[in-house]
Design an enzyme around this catalytic site. Structure first.
Site, PDB file in Angstrom:
ATOM      1  N   LYS A 138       0.620   5.016   4.773  1.00  0.00           N
ATOM      2  CA  LYS A 138      -0.377   5.068   3.706  1.00  0.00           C
ATOM      3  C   LYS A 138      -1.149   3.760   3.611  1.00  0.00           C
ATOM      4  O   LYS A 138      -2.390   3.756   3.496  1.00  0.00           O
ATOM      5  CB  LYS A 138       0.296   5.375   2.372  1.00  0.00           C
ATOM      6  CG  LYS A 138       0.851   6.783   2.261  1.00  0.00           C
ATOM      7  CD  LYS A 138       1.636   6.960   0.965  1.00  0.00           C
ATOM      8  CE  LYS A 138       2.293   8.321   0.906  1.00  0.00           C
ATOM      9  NZ  LYS A 138       3.144   8.477  -0.306  1.00  0.00           N
TER      10      LYS A 138
ATOM     11  N   HIS B 174       4.435  -4.543  -7.798  1.00  0.00           N
ATOM     12  CA  HIS B 174       4.575  -4.667  -6.347  1.00  0.00           C
ATOM     13  C   HIS B 174       4.022  -6.019  -5.895  1.00  0.00           C
ATOM     14  O   HIS B 174       2.840  -6.334  -6.125  1.00  0.00           O
ATOM     15  CB  HIS B 174       3.816  -3.553  -5.633  1.00  0.00           C
ATOM     16  CG  HIS B 174       4.438  -2.198  -5.757  1.00  0.00           C
ATOM     17  ND1 HIS B 174       5.673  -1.982  -6.336  1.00  0.00           N
ATOM     18  CD2 HIS B 174       3.995  -0.968  -5.358  1.00  0.00           C
ATOM     19  CE1 HIS B 174       5.956  -0.687  -6.297  1.00  0.00           C
ATOM     20  NE2 HIS B 174       4.952  -0.059  -5.715  1.00  0.00           N
TER      21      HIS B 174
ATOM     22  N   CYS C  46       0.076   3.091  -4.563  1.00  0.00           N
ATOM     23  CA  CYS C  46       0.260   1.904  -5.408  1.00  0.00           C
ATOM     24  C   CYS C  46       0.381   0.610  -4.603  1.00  0.00           C
ATOM     25  O   CYS C  46      -0.022  -0.452  -5.086  1.00  0.00           O
ATOM     26  CB  CYS C  46       1.476   2.089  -6.313  1.00  0.00           C
ATOM     27  SG  CYS C  46       2.996   2.564  -5.456  1.00  0.00           S
TER      28      CYS C  46
END
Length: 347
Positions: free
Chosen positions: A206, A243, A151
């Site tokens: 990631k 985010h 995400c």
């Protein structure tokens, strides 16, 4: 055309978001929901502790939850599966479905960086679906596994793709990530209220690896990672959803902020039901305090990227970007990949 779909791990937070987003979808018809053995045999309403801000669709509420096993969904005549399983579970559970011939669009983090697994954002790298042919040859299954990125990665990469025309060389990013990214029970109120947590386990890696794979090039046989150097610092803050990321990009060219804003605004979207147009909403210099999670996370129903605060620095460009982490960053990303799989004839 109607495509029958199922959700693996349908009772969790991301599984619930899948159900919300699939309700009324123009192509996908939900035909199966799976969960742990303890939930199998219950109705979805009984099995799921529903926490999404819209009601459970009536037809889904009375669906029977079945075990997460290929035999359990054999009679559902499913064409495509969405996976919202924890990565440790998905690593064990997804392969039997693939061996049984199912196409799986997965939000789980396992195998994202596998050389033969497409890690895909349809607006960025749809050609990477060609890895499915490599995957089938190498793994000997008739199914197909496609992943969407983390995400936090999916928030930043569309903006980087827009900047790549200027010669993307180095990226530094600091994230301010919502608590929903950790799951409903992931961060306690005593940890996060009046606080910020300057570490999210595994998240930096990631962002640093997935972004280079997404921006990489596929020659029909293998994929080469983009050669940009990416460094990330990931932080948890007490917002519910959305985010927000502060990005510093060094570019081979020297574009001014106006050129950067225009490149982001003009970045081409995908001709798919869930892809917004424009993909990236960009605030101008007259609104330097945007985007903000509470005000901007629902742009394009939560499927868009929002950018702003574009400024020139001594080494390149600085800007902020934002996306809804459980919609664009999770369930919505998998659904969009499912739409691409249908468009490209893999389903």
């Amino acid at each position: 055309m109607s495509v029958r779909v199922g959700i693996l791990g349908a009772t969790g937070a991301v599984g619930q978001r899948f159900i919300q987003l699939l309700d009324g979808h123009p192509t996908f018809e939900l035909a199966a929901v799976t969960a742990s053995p303890s939930s199998a045999g219950s109705t979805y309403r009984e099995a799921a502790k529903w926490r999404v801000d819209t009601p459970i669709p009536d037809d889904v509420a009375e669906m029977e939850v079945v075990a997460t096993d290929p035999d359990a969904i054999a009679d559902a005549d499913v064409d495509l599966l969405f996976s919202s399983l924890p990565s440790s579970v998905a690593a064990e559970v997804e392969p039997p479905f693939l061996e049984a011939g199912y196409v799986v669009s997965s939000n789980s983090s396992n195998d994202r960086m596998a050389a033969d697994v497409p890690l895909t954002i349809p607006e960025i790298n749809p050609d990477h679906l060609g890895l499915i042919d490599v995957q089938r040859d190498e793994r000997g299954w008739d199914g197909a596994l496609v992943k969407n990125p983390n995400c936090s990665t999916i928030t930043m990469v569309p903006t980087l793709a827009a900047l790549d025309e200027f010669g993307l060389e180095t990226v530094h990013v600091s994230t301010l990530q919502a608590v929903s990214g950790a799951g409903y029970s992931g961060v306690t109120s005593m940890e996060i209220l009046d606080n910020a947590i300057p570490h999210i386990g595994g998240e930096e890696d990631k962002m640093e690896t997935e972004s280079r794979k997404l921006l990489g090039s596929f020659d029909g046989a293998e994929l080469a990672l983009h050669d940009a150097d990416v460094a990330a610092s990931c932080n948890r803050i007490p917002t519910l959803d959305g985010h927000l990321e502060n990005v510093f990009a060094e570019l081979a060219d020297d574009p001014d902020p106006a050129a950067v804003r225009e490149a982001m605004r003009a970045f081409e979207s995908a001709d798919l039901p869930s892809s917004p147009d424009p993909l990236i909403k960009v605030f101008g210099p007259d609104e330097p305090d945007r985007p903000q999670p509470r005000l901007d996370r629902t742009y394009a129903g939560g499927m868009g990227i929002v950018a702003g605060g574009v400024e020139a620095t001594t080494n390149g460009i600085q800007y902020n970007c934002l996306a809804h982490n459980t919609i664009r960053g999770a369930a919505g990303a998998s659904i969009l990949n499912g739409e691409l799989l249908v468009e490209e004839g893999y389903v």
